[in-house]
Design an enzyme around this catalytic site. Structure first.
Site, PDB file in Angstrom:
ATOM      1  N   GLY A 283       0.816  -1.197   0.000  1.00  0.00           N
ATOM      2  CA  GLY A 283       0.000   0.000   0.000  1.00  0.00           C
ATOM      3  C   GLY A 283       0.853   1.251   0.000  1.00  0.00           C
TER       4      GLY A 283
ATOM      5  N   GLY B 268       2.441   4.852   1.694  1.00  0.00           N
ATOM      6  CA  GLY B 268       2.863   5.411   2.969  1.00  0.00           C
ATOM      7  C   GLY B 268       4.255   5.031   3.400  1.00  0.00           C
TER       8      GLY B 268
ATOM      9  N   GLU C 147      -1.525  -2.668  -6.816  1.00  0.00           N
ATOM     10  CA  GLU C 147      -2.345  -1.616  -7.418  1.00  0.00           C
ATOM     11  C   GLU C 147      -1.528  -0.328  -7.538  1.00  0.00           C
ATOM     12  OE1 GLU C 147      -5.746  -1.275  -4.833  1.00  0.00           O
ATOM     13  OE2 GLU C 147      -4.878   0.407  -3.761  1.00  0.00           O
TER      14      GLU C 147
ATOM     15  N   LEU D   2      -7.064   1.460  10.237  1.00  0.00           N
ATOM     16  CA  LEU D   2      -7.196   2.461  11.290  1.00  0.00           C
ATOM     17  C   LEU D   2      -7.599   1.860  12.625  1.00  0.00           C
ATOM     18  CD1 LEU D   2      -9.174   5.151   9.250  1.00  0.00           C
ATOM     19  CD2 LEU D   2      -6.736   5.206   9.825  1.00  0.00           C
TER      20      LEU D   2
ATOM     21  N   GLY E  14      -8.493  -0.961  -2.552  1.00  0.00           N
ATOM     22  CA  GLY E  14      -8.277  -2.338  -2.998  1.00  0.00           C
ATOM     23  C   GLY E  14      -7.910  -3.294  -1.881  1.00  0.00           C
TER      24      GLY E  14
END
Length: 432
Positions: A224, A226, A247, A322, A345
């Protein structure tokens, strides 16, 4: 006419192109780095002048160009955003005026993989506007950093307007776009939006250390966005025969290809190439991406299809959340009573990795928020379930890793309490 004559016949100014968009229409815009700044600014001028009204704007992940034009606070109401994934742009609007902003921004719950279908089948899409790379010698543009839903929107829309930027990388892949398919062409050179990598926190570094130890040679990676995924990638430079099917392509993943750790040779799908659907990074990364045969761009309904993901063995999916409840269910999109992002995704890759032979799905989460005053491990989620407990495999915090697959609710609760910050463990134990 030859391709150059066709190109010249469709060339126009941004204002001329914007005048092609009718009022009361559905418009899709390219997302993230593919936002077309000149076109969006021209549309904003029409809206401000009262010449364009009732525009419903469809998109994932907006950035600065949209924020400075069609998503300006004073235009909300005159343009109706249909946002499928909130970014910092929408969060800033919500923070500035929660009641008004949430009334004026329509959030559309949609998996990233389903966005092409939504734009093809669920709305009467009038116009698609996006940035593309320059036309090649055979008359084809590429979608550059953003294949995602844009290829589907370009084909589904009644009219397609492209902004040609010489700095947009030409990227190999599917969804070729021929000049004959375009209704209007705007030329505009502008620096591509950059996403800086920030220093990882101590918690990120510890989580990254745990996750990196779980990744073996030959794994096929999805990371992902970050600081945490970047920190994981920095620890994988000594691995061998890694693959990339993700992705989002980032400089951190590119670095694994550059150093030889990710050669993509063991992949079942597109061996020898790293697969992605959109990309964000810095200028050096965009230059690396340009004309690079080692990477391959595909639409998001292919890249994020769990059935397609699972064709590769040893898929390792790493995403963040989160909040996690004591059964393992994850809320990755809702915070403090407001929509914070979207499902994106995450669930697609969780399920794809779970179905992959030898695959591992990892959800990472800091154990606390608000400077340690709030536990992210909770008895019950405060928002929607992004990844159901039935699908969760591994949860990792800075306090360790827990495999929840096959565990009872009591065993899951014990495992999640052990991943929580020590000062919240007694309180969580009483909630079981």
């Amino acid at each position: 006419m030859d391709i150059h004559e066709i190109y010249r016949s469709k060339l126009c100014t941004p204002d001329e192109a914007a005048r092609l968009v009718p009022s009361d229409s559905h418009v899709a815009m390219g997302m993230a780095v593919a936002e077309p700044p000149a076109l969006l600014a021209a549309l904003a001028r029409r809206i401000e002048a009262g010449d364009l009204s009732g525009m419903r704007l469809w998109y994932f992940h907006s950035m600065a160009h949209a924020a400075q034009s069609v998503l300006k606070r004073e235009l909300l109401g005159k343009v109706r955003p249909h946002c499928m994934f909130l970014s910092g742009v929408e969060r800033a609007l919500v923070k500035a005026d929660p009641a008004a902003a949430e009334a004026l921004i329509d959030f559309v719950p949609t998996a990233f993989s389903a966005s092409p279908q939504v734009l093809r089948e669920e709305i009467a899409l009038d116009t698609c506007v996006t940035m593309v790379s320059p036309m090649g010698k055979h008359g084809y543009f590429t979608f550059g950093t953003a294949n995602d839903y844009t290829g589907a929107a370009a084909k589904a829309a009644k009219r397609l307007i492209v902004e040609v930027n010489p700095l947009m990388p030409r990227v190999f892949g599917e969804s070729p776009l021929h000049v004959s398919e375009v209704d209007a062409i705007v030329e505009h050179r502008s620096p591509l939006l950059e996403v800086a990598e920030h220093a990882a926190s101590a918690e990120d570094e510890r989580i990254a250390e745990i996750i990196a130890e779980m990744i073996d040679d030959g794994a096929c990676l999805q990371m992902g966005i970050g600081n945490l995924p970047a920190a994981v990638c920095r620890r994988l430079a000594n691995r061998k025969n890694l693959g990339i099917h993700t992705e989002l392509l980032t400089p951190a993943l590119a670095s694994l290809m550059n150093c030889g750790a990710a050669n993509n040779r063991r992949k079942t799908t597109f061996p020898g190439r790293g697969v992605f659907t959109f990309a964000m990074g810095d200028t050096a990364f965009y230059e690396w991406l340009d004309d690079n045969q080692a990477v391959y761009s595909l639409p998001v309904d292919v890249v994020n299809d769990p059935r397609h993901i699972a064709k590769n063995d040893h898929v390792v999916s790493v995403n963040a959340t989160l909040q996690v409840d004591l059964s393992g269910a994850c809320n990755s999109e809702h915070m403090l009573g407001h929509q914070y992002s979207g499902s994106g995704g995450q669930l697609d890759f969780v399920r794809g990795a779970n179905a992959s032979k030898g695959g591992i799905s990892i959800i990472a989460c800091h154990s606390t928020a608000k400077n340690g005053t709030v536990s992210r491990i909770v008895p019950q989620l405060d928002g929607p379930v992004t990844t159901p407990r039935n699908d969760v495999h591994w949860i990792v915090t800075e306090h360790g890793a827990a495999c929840l697959r096959g565990k009872t609710l009591r065993e899951r609760a014990d495992a999640m309490i052990a991943l929580a910050h020590p000062k919240f463990r007694d309180e969580l134990a009483r909630a079981v």
